[in-house]
Design an enzyme around this catalytic site. Structure first.
Site, PDB file in Angstrom:
ATOM      1  N   ASP A   1      55.112  32.415  40.034  1.00 42.71           N
ATOM      2  CA  ASP A   1      55.063  33.132  41.317  1.00 42.71           C
ATOM      3  C   ASP A   1      53.773  32.852  42.079  1.00 42.71           C
ATOM      4  O   ASP A   1      53.440  33.545  43.034  1.00 42.71           O
ATOM      5  CB  ASP A   1      55.250  34.634  41.110  1.00 42.71           C
ATOM      6  CG  ASP A   1      54.118  35.278  40.311  1.00 42.71           C
ATOM      7  OD1 ASP A   1      53.139  34.577  39.972  1.00 42.71           O
ATOM      8  OD2 ASP A   1      54.201  36.489  40.032  1.00 42.71           O
TER       9      ASP A   1
ATOM     10  N   ASP B   1      54.452  39.121  47.205  1.00 41.61           N
ATOM     11  CA  ASP B   1      55.750  39.627  47.670  1.00 41.61           C
ATOM     12  C   ASP B   1      56.297  40.697  46.735  1.00 41.61           C
ATOM     13  O   ASP B   1      57.032  41.589  47.168  1.00 41.61           O
ATOM     14  CB  ASP B   1      56.777  38.490  47.736  1.00 41.61           C
ATOM     15  CG  ASP B   1      56.474  37.470  48.817  1.00 41.61           C
ATOM     16  OD1 ASP B   1      55.681  37.773  49.723  1.00 41.61           O
ATOM     17  OD2 ASP B   1      57.050  36.372  48.757  1.00 41.61           O
TER      18      ASP B   1
ATOM     19  N   SER C   1      51.309  42.821  37.966  1.00 39.28           N
ATOM     20  CA  SER C   1      50.271  41.880  37.586  1.00 39.28           C
ATOM     21  C   SER C   1      49.484  42.403  36.372  1.00 39.28           C
ATOM     22  O   SER C   1      50.070  42.647  35.315  1.00 39.28           O
ATOM     23  CB  SER C   1      49.363  41.605  38.788  1.00 39.28           C
ATOM     24  OG  SER C   1      48.500  40.540  38.550  1.00 39.28           O
ATOM     25  N   HIS C   2      48.162  42.619  36.515  1.00 38.48           N
ATOM     26  CA  HIS C   2      47.396  43.176  35.394  1.00 38.48           C
ATOM     27  C   HIS C   2      47.819  44.609  35.098  1.00 38.48           C
ATOM     28  O   HIS C   2      47.534  45.149  34.030  1.00 38.48           O
ATOM     29  CB  HIS C   2      45.898  43.129  35.721  1.00 38.48           C
ATOM     30  CG  HIS C   2      45.017  43.281  34.519  1.00 38.48           C
ATOM     31  ND1 HIS C   2      43.643  43.271  34.606  1.00 38.48           N
ATOM     32  CD2 HIS C   2      45.300  43.430  33.207  1.00 38.48           C
ATOM     33  CE1 HIS C   2      43.123  43.425  33.397  1.00 38.48           C
ATOM     34  NE2 HIS C   2      44.113  43.529  32.529  1.00 38.48           N
TER      35      HIS C   2
ATOM     36  N   LEU D   1      45.000  43.190  39.334  1.00 37.04           N
ATOM     37  CA  LEU D   1      43.615  42.770  39.509  1.00 37.04           C
ATOM     38  C   LEU D   1      43.215  42.849  40.983  1.00 37.04           C
ATOM     39  O   LEU D   1      43.965  42.400  41.859  1.00 37.04           O
ATOM     40  CB  LEU D   1      43.455  41.333  39.006  1.00 37.04           C
ATOM     41  CG  LEU D   1      42.069  40.710  39.087  1.00 37.04           C
ATOM     42  CD1 LEU D   1      41.116  41.395  38.113  1.00 37.04           C
ATOM     43  CD2 LEU D   1      42.134  39.203  38.792  1.00 37.04           C
TER      44      LEU D   1
ATOM     45  N   HIS E   1      53.634  36.214  44.086  1.00 35.88           N
ATOM     46  CA  HIS E   1      52.998  37.324  43.370  1.00 35.88           C
ATOM     47  C   HIS E   1      52.744  38.530  44.270  1.00 35.88           C
ATOM     48  O   HIS E   1      52.842  39.677  43.811  1.00 35.88           O
ATOM     49  CB  HIS E   1      51.682  36.827  42.762  1.00 35.88           C
ATOM     50  CG  HIS E   1      51.173  37.673  41.649  1.00 35.88           C
ATOM     51  ND1 HIS E   1      51.825  37.801  40.434  1.00 35.88           N
ATOM     52  CD2 HIS E   1      50.061  38.462  41.549  1.00 35.88           C
ATOM     53  CE1 HIS E   1      51.141  38.611  39.646  1.00 35.88           C
ATOM     54  NE2 HIS E   1      50.076  39.029  40.299  1.00 35.88           N
TER      55      HIS E   1
ATOM     56  N   ASP F   1      52.597  34.484  56.540  1.00 35.00           N
ATOM     57  CA  ASP F   1      51.763  35.172  55.559  1.00 35.00           C
ATOM     58  C   ASP F   1      50.574  34.291  55.202  1.00 35.00           C
ATOM     59  O   ASP F   1      50.730  33.221  54.608  1.00 35.00           O
ATOM     60  CB  ASP F   1      52.584  35.488  54.302  1.00 35.00           C
ATOM     61  CG  ASP F   1      51.843  36.395  53.330  1.00 35.00           C
ATOM     62  OD1 ASP F   1      50.608  36.520  53.444  1.00 35.00           O
ATOM     63  OD2 ASP F   1      52.498  36.965  52.442  1.00 35.00           O
TER      64      ASP F   1
END
Length: 310
Positions: free
Chosen positions: A254, A278, A107-108, A41, A276, A235
């Site tokens: 995550d 990373d 992810s998506h 996404l 997520h 980060d």
């Protein structure tokens, strides 16, 4: 003279010690079929000097892999993104002459590649879901709960998200790609993911946190994910992921996806000390220095695919 001779002998033995490593590295990631990377996404292929898959394609190519980075809608339904990806897969096959591809989605991108494997398994050798939203995300559930469909907050949120998706597509060199943030949120919700899984069940575990079928219709299924929201103090994205991780009420996650939700096919690991972002070596490589580097994990997986004849 003796010192010079000793230096030459030392250099010779050092060269010998390095030679086996170079031989081992040559072809280490050289899979039979091209590797195709699919973003999540609000993702992209490349914006200026920044790759979504930061440093990963070049590392895979260095040891023999043919790698293609795709660009689908930054925000849209899984099916729409899947059809866009299918078109690009066909183009990659036409250019390379390969009969299949190895799909890796983050992810998506996880459900997106599953869609392609479901409707055209003959074109896919393997599916690898990285931090994939395979059983939905509580974060999407919370957003839809706070701003339900038809409400003013929802209209504002969707307008902003669609604008962001359009901007991402434009600056990454893919203008005109249709964006639908509400469709994306529904696809990533628990309810939307369940509906998608009913239509495209390959590789999805039948138990709450188990493994799915390792192979369906000739397609091999793999998954892996992180399970730590805060990983690097430098980060700037980590605090945001620490905040979104609260949606999971203590369940392993995550920052955006629960670990059990990422499971698909053979689960390599669901507890890397990564968040997520990373998982794709973001932001610009600011990852957990006490965990295996994400680039290494992708190289290892390419070698796993190679050794499986994929």
């Amino acid at each position: 003279m003796n010192n010079t001779l000793m230096k030459k002998m030392l250099a010779f033995f050092l060269a010998l010690s390095v030679l086996p490593l170079q031989t081992w590295a040559a072809g280490y990631t050289e899979t039979k079929f091209p590797i195709v990377l699919v973003h999540g996404l609000f993702g992209f292929d490349k914006i200026g000097p920044v790759d979504y898959w930061y440093g990963i394609p070049s590392a895979l190519k260095a040891d023999g892999a043919k790698v293609y980075v795709t660009q689908v809608a930054a925000a849209n339904s899984t099916e729409v993104r899947g059809e866009q990806l299918l078109t690009q897969v066909k183009q990659i096959l036409a250019v390379t002459g390969a009969s299949k591809v190895n799909l890796i989605g983050h992810s998506h991108g996880g459900p997106t590649i599953r869609y392609v494997a479901s409707v055209r398994p003959d074109l896919v050798a393997s599916v690898t879901s990285v931090g994939g939203v395979n059983r939905g995300s509580k974060v999407a559930d919370v957003l839809l709960g706070i701003a339900p469909d038809g409400s003013l907050p929802n209209a504002v949120l969707v307008s902003v998200a669609n604008g962001l998706g359009t901007l991402i597509s434009f600056i990454s060199g893919k203008p005109g790609v249709p964006q639908d943030a509400l469709a994306a949120a529904k696809s990533l919700s628990t309810a939307g993911s369940l509906q998608f899984n009913n239509r495209h069940p390959a590789g999805v575990p039948t138990s709450a946190c188990g493994e799915g079928a390792y192979s369906v219709n000739g397609v091999a299924y793999y998954s892996w994910s992180g399970a730590q929201a805060m990983t690097n103090l430098f980060d700037v994205s980590d605090p945001a992921l620490a905040l979104t991780s609260l949606a999971f009420a203590g369940a392993k996650n995550d920052g955006l996806v629960a670990s059990c939700s990422t499971h698909l096919g053979k689960v390599i690991r669901d507890d890397y000390a990564m968040n997520h972002l990373d998982e794709v070596n973001q932001a610009i490589g600011l990852v957990n220095i006490f965990e295996t580097n994400p680039v290494t994990i992708y190289r290892q997986h390419a070698n796993r695919l190679k050794n499986s004849g994929l």
